[in-house]
Design a protein around this motif. Structure first.
Motif, PDB file in Angstrom:
ATOM      1  N   LEU A  27       0.820  -1.209   0.000  1.00 33.77           N
ATOM      2  CA  LEU A  27       0.000   0.000   0.000  1.00 33.77           C
ATOM      3  C   LEU A  27       0.857   1.263   0.000  1.00 33.77           C
ATOM      4  O   LEU A  27       2.020   1.232   0.380  1.00 33.77           O
ATOM      5  CB  LEU A  27      -0.940   0.008   1.211  1.00 33.77           C
ATOM      6  N   ALA A  30       0.100   9.016   0.510  1.00 32.73           N
ATOM      7  CA  ALA A  30       0.707  10.295   0.114  1.00 32.73           C
ATOM      8  C   ALA A  30       1.147  11.099   1.335  1.00 32.73           C
ATOM      9  O   ALA A  30       2.209  11.731   1.331  1.00 32.73           O
ATOM     10  CB  ALA A  30      -0.300  11.107  -0.715  1.00 32.73           C
ATOM     11  N   TYR A 273      -2.608   4.467  11.852  1.00 32.36           N
ATOM     12  CA  TYR A 273      -4.036   4.296  12.142  1.00 32.36           C
ATOM     13  C   TYR A 273      -4.854   5.365  11.415  1.00 32.36           C
ATOM     14  O   TYR A 273      -5.793   5.060  10.679  1.00 32.36           O
ATOM     15  CB  TYR A 273      -4.285   4.375  13.659  1.00 32.36           C
ATOM     16  N   ARG A 275      -4.082   7.719   9.058  1.00 32.62           N
ATOM     17  CA  ARG A 275      -3.916   8.030   7.651  1.00 32.62           C
ATOM     18  C   ARG A 275      -4.009   6.818   6.745  1.00 32.62           C
ATOM     19  O   ARG A 275      -4.405   6.928   5.600  1.00 32.62           O
ATOM     20  CB  ARG A 275      -2.578   8.737   7.439  1.00 32.62           C
ATOM     21  N   MET A 276      -3.585   5.656   7.245  1.00 36.77           N
ATOM     22  CA  MET A 276      -3.610   4.470   6.388  1.00 36.77           C
ATOM     23  C   MET A 276      -4.768   3.540   6.748  1.00 36.77           C
ATOM     24  O   MET A 276      -5.047   2.590   6.014  1.00 36.77           O
ATOM     25  CB  MET A 276      -2.281   3.719   6.465  1.00 36.77           C
ATOM     26  N   LYS A 277      -5.419   3.808   7.879  1.00 29.14           N
ATOM     27  CA  LYS A 277      -6.556   2.985   8.332  1.00 29.14           C
ATOM     28  C   LYS A 277      -6.134   1.533   8.564  1.00 29.14           C
ATOM     29  O   LYS A 277      -6.885   0.592   8.291  1.00 29.14           O
ATOM     30  CB  LYS A 277      -7.727   3.013   7.328  1.00 29.14           C
ATOM     31  N   LEU A 278      -4.888   1.390   9.037  1.00 28.99           N
ATOM     32  CA  LEU A 278      -4.348   0.057   9.279  1.00 28.99           C
ATOM     33  C   LEU A 278      -4.069  -0.153  10.752  1.00 28.99           C
ATOM     34  O   LEU A 278      -3.643   0.764  11.452  1.00 28.99           O
ATOM     35  CB  LEU A 278      -3.024  -0.128   8.531  1.00 28.99           C
ATOM     36  N   VAL A 279      -4.295  -1.378  11.195  1.00 31.45           N
ATOM     37  CA  VAL A 279      -3.928  -1.782  12.539  1.00 31.45           C
ATOM     38  C   VAL A 279      -2.545  -2.428  12.453  1.00 31.45           C
ATOM     39  O   VAL A 279      -2.378  -3.439  11.768  1.00 31.45           O
ATOM     40  CB  VAL A 279      -4.937  -2.792  13.102  1.00 31.45           C
ATOM     41  N   GLY A 311       0.325  -7.159  13.034  1.00 26.15           N
ATOM     42  CA  GLY A 311      -0.805  -6.343  13.460  1.00 26.15           C
ATOM     43  C   GLY A 311      -1.495  -6.872  14.698  1.00 26.15           C
ATOM     44  O   GLY A 311      -2.671  -6.587  14.916  1.00 26.15           O
ATOM     45  N   LEU A 318      -3.695  -0.400  21.889  1.00 21.85           N
ATOM     46  CA  LEU A 318      -3.427   0.567  20.825  1.00 21.85           C
ATOM     47  C   LEU A 318      -3.942   1.944  21.235  1.00 21.85           C
ATOM     48  O   LEU A 318      -3.252   2.955  21.112  1.00 21.85           O
ATOM     49  CB  LEU A 318      -4.098   0.120  19.520  1.00 21.85           C
ATOM     50  N   SER A 319      -5.151   1.955  21.775  1.00 25.82           N
ATOM     51  CA  SER A 319      -5.777   3.206  22.165  1.00 25.82           C
ATOM     52  C   SER A 319      -4.948   3.926  23.231  1.00 25.82           C
ATOM     53  O   SER A 319      -4.719   5.132  23.147  1.00 25.82           O
ATOM     54  CB  SER A 319      -7.191   2.907  22.654  1.00 25.82           C
ATOM     55  N   VAL A 322      -1.614   5.245  21.720  1.00 20.59           N
ATOM     56  CA  VAL A 322      -1.790   6.388  20.834  1.00 20.59           C
ATOM     57  C   VAL A 322      -2.148   7.634  21.631  1.00 20.59           C
ATOM     58  O   VAL A 322      -1.695   8.740  21.332  1.00 20.59           O
ATOM     59  CB  VAL A 322      -2.844   6.061  19.762  1.00 20.59           C
ATOM     60  N   LYS A 323      -2.942   7.453  22.696  1.00 18.99           N
ATOM     61  CA  LYS A 323      -3.252   8.590  23.574  1.00 18.99           C
ATOM     62  C   LYS A 323      -1.964   9.178  24.119  1.00 18.99           C
ATOM     63  O   LYS A 323      -1.795  10.384  24.196  1.00 18.99           O
ATOM     64  CB  LYS A 323      -4.132   8.125  24.740  1.00 18.99           C
ATOM     65  N   ARG A 326       0.079  11.916  22.148  1.00 20.89           N
ATOM     66  CA  ARG A 326      -0.386  13.271  21.825  1.00 20.89           C
ATOM     67  C   ARG A 326       0.355  14.328  22.635  1.00 20.89           C
ATOM     68  O   ARG A 326       0.877  14.053  23.683  1.00 20.89           O
ATOM     69  CB  ARG A 326      -1.890  13.360  22.086  1.00 20.89           C
TER      70      ARG A 326
END
Lengths: 326, 326
Positions: A27, A30, A273, A275-279, A311, A318-319, A322-323, A326
């Motif tokens: 995949l 951009a 997550y 931008r690519m919608k991937l796990v 994956g 993951l959540s 990722v939190k 930030r």
């Protein structure tokens, strides 16, 4: 140079496992290209069977056994992706996989191994206990030991990723100047380096490691294999040190090993997550982070493949990772 | 039958947008095949530019404008995926997208529209305010209004999904007997139905709707278009009712519309995360849930395409929805 595995072994592996593995897609994104300042081609081994590239090596190892060798099953100790991969490969062969796992393993990982038909033997969570228990299981079952990375057939299986990746990128009328590979025990990068160099001798092979467990980067720098640092990282698949078979490959035909911080790994997880919608699991994010961080300004190559090696991460983990980014 | 869009319009759309859209991959999953009791082919529009299929229709509409029409920009009111899609399409054309959004829109969605260069005009969160504000913006800018679904060029753009899907499945030496499509305003299913029926007249086109907002299922059953139920669903992209152009297509060439519960949608979200390693939004999960639930025992078709229409959901929301599914 002569390694434990050569190109012909990888071509044989590709034939052997072709009908059993997924040919995973490549995949593009951009947004990540812009951040990395070059064209990136992501090889999605997070879509591989059992959720990681480990299935290729495990499948090749299990399918290479003679009927006599296979009869008594296969044995390993692992609390990670190799355990699930070996369980499914054994199931496909119709034999038993005995997996020694520490009593403190995540319940979801044990459930996955059992879901693929593996037999778990629990042990105390120490390296000594794991090895002792594995030896007992081997003695009792007379099965064949399949380690997670330092094994010729495992390395050859992982090398099939490079055959696919180069072919897929070419079929899109693009070229690859480099491949960026998350580096732990070195099975993945060894297979990829051997295959890719055979097909395209000038390709750059670059390892990516968390800076807390930078034994491979240090080994390259010192020209001598270093032991595991023993430190922790969220990229738990990359904590292991190089092996007897993988170190010579990393020493001789891997161009460089770069390191990334834990916060860079978390940012890469979030970007993939959003931008690519991937796990992807944190080990996969290490390669992405390397492309955007330490490799961003490298002028000696243009396009690069990035191996998204797995994956397997539950949504809660993951959540919260990722939190924290930030 | 004569609809607002015909097959030639969809072929023209495909040529018009080919270099601007992603040709999204089609993925498989053995675990979901088993749960759905048939072979499923997932068309990953969650990987489409701006994170949803909406970019196809918006891009086709914007690129179809004459230079005179395009000069003053394009206008829409939307708080969802159409807003981002139109913003990017306009940016590619070098014109302005004016997007009327309610003041209570999610901050991330506003940021995305602005990130693609769109100009947001805020209004009170009522339908009347949205329409009044949009009219004011149209009067002021003399731009062209591009609605989210009830527009021939938008429908034609969405139809390009079916051209790709059928070709991709055939190139894998498989056949498709049906396509399962999440159904809201009907732009997506209308384009797909017109394209797929032209290529393969006996293909089944099946709409999937949340049972709380089942206006399309009811419209089909009664043979008369029903208004929006006004109820809520986590699949927020599917709350709208059928339009003047989409209703005749749904009435005449969509085979059936099935409904799924909110808890079925959540379970499907979780499964796609865990087993396919994909990020999809709840609207996408509606099609997956339909395949595993109401369509599981249907004997009149074997293989099916499932449209994963978008992937725009932040990790916190996904995490709490999936928690609620256990």
């Amino acid at each position: 140079m002569s390694f434990a595995v050569n190109f012909a072994d990888i071509q044989s592996a590709a034939k052997r496992i072709a009908d059993r593995i997924h040919r995973t897609p490549v995949l593009r994104c951009a947004h990540l290209d812009a951040l990395a300042n070059r064209q990136l081609h992501f090889k999605c081994e997070n879509f591989q069977r059992t959720g990681s590239f480990k299935f290729r090596g495990a499948c090749n190892a299990v399918m290479s056994l003679t009927n006599d060798e296979a009869r008594n099953g296969v044995v390993t100790h692992s609390s990670g992706n190799h355990a699930q991969a070996l369980a499914l490969a054994a199931k496909m062969r119709g034999i038993t996989a005995y997996v020694v796992m520490p009593t403190d393993s995540a319940r979801t990982k044990c459930a996955a191994v059992e879901g693929y038909g593996g037999q778990i033997i629990y042990c105390e969570p120490t390296l000594v206990a794991r090895e002792t228990t594995a030896r007992e299981v081997l003695d009792r079952t007379r099965g064949t030991f399949i380690p997670p990375y330092d094994h010729p057939m495992v390395i050859a299986g992982q090398g099939t990723i490079a055959l696919e990746l180069l072919e897929q990128v070419q079929s899109q009328f693009h070229t690859l100047d480099a491949i960026i590979v998350p580096l732990g025990g070195g099975g993945l990068i060894s297979g990829i380096a051997i295959a890719a160099r055979a097909l395209q001798p000038d390709i750059r092979i670059i390892g990516a490691e968390p800076e807390t467990v930078c034994d491979a980067a240090k080994s390259k720098r010192l020209g001598a294999r270093q032991p595991a640092t023993g430190a922790v990282t969220i990229a738990d698949g990359l904590r292991t040190a190089l092996g007897d078979l993988t170190w010579p490959v990393v020493r001789d035909i891997v161009d460089s090993v770069v390191t990334v911080s834990e916060s860079e790994i978390k940012s890469a997880l979030r970007l993939v997550y959003e931008r690519m919608k991937l796990v992807i699991e944190p080990s996969s994010a290490v390669g992405v982070a390397a492309a955007m961080g330490p490799l961003r300004d490298r002028k000696d190559f243009q396009s690069a493949g990035v191996i998204l090696c797995g994956g397997n991460i539950d949504l809660d983990s993951l959540s919260s990772l990722v939190k924290a980014s930030r």
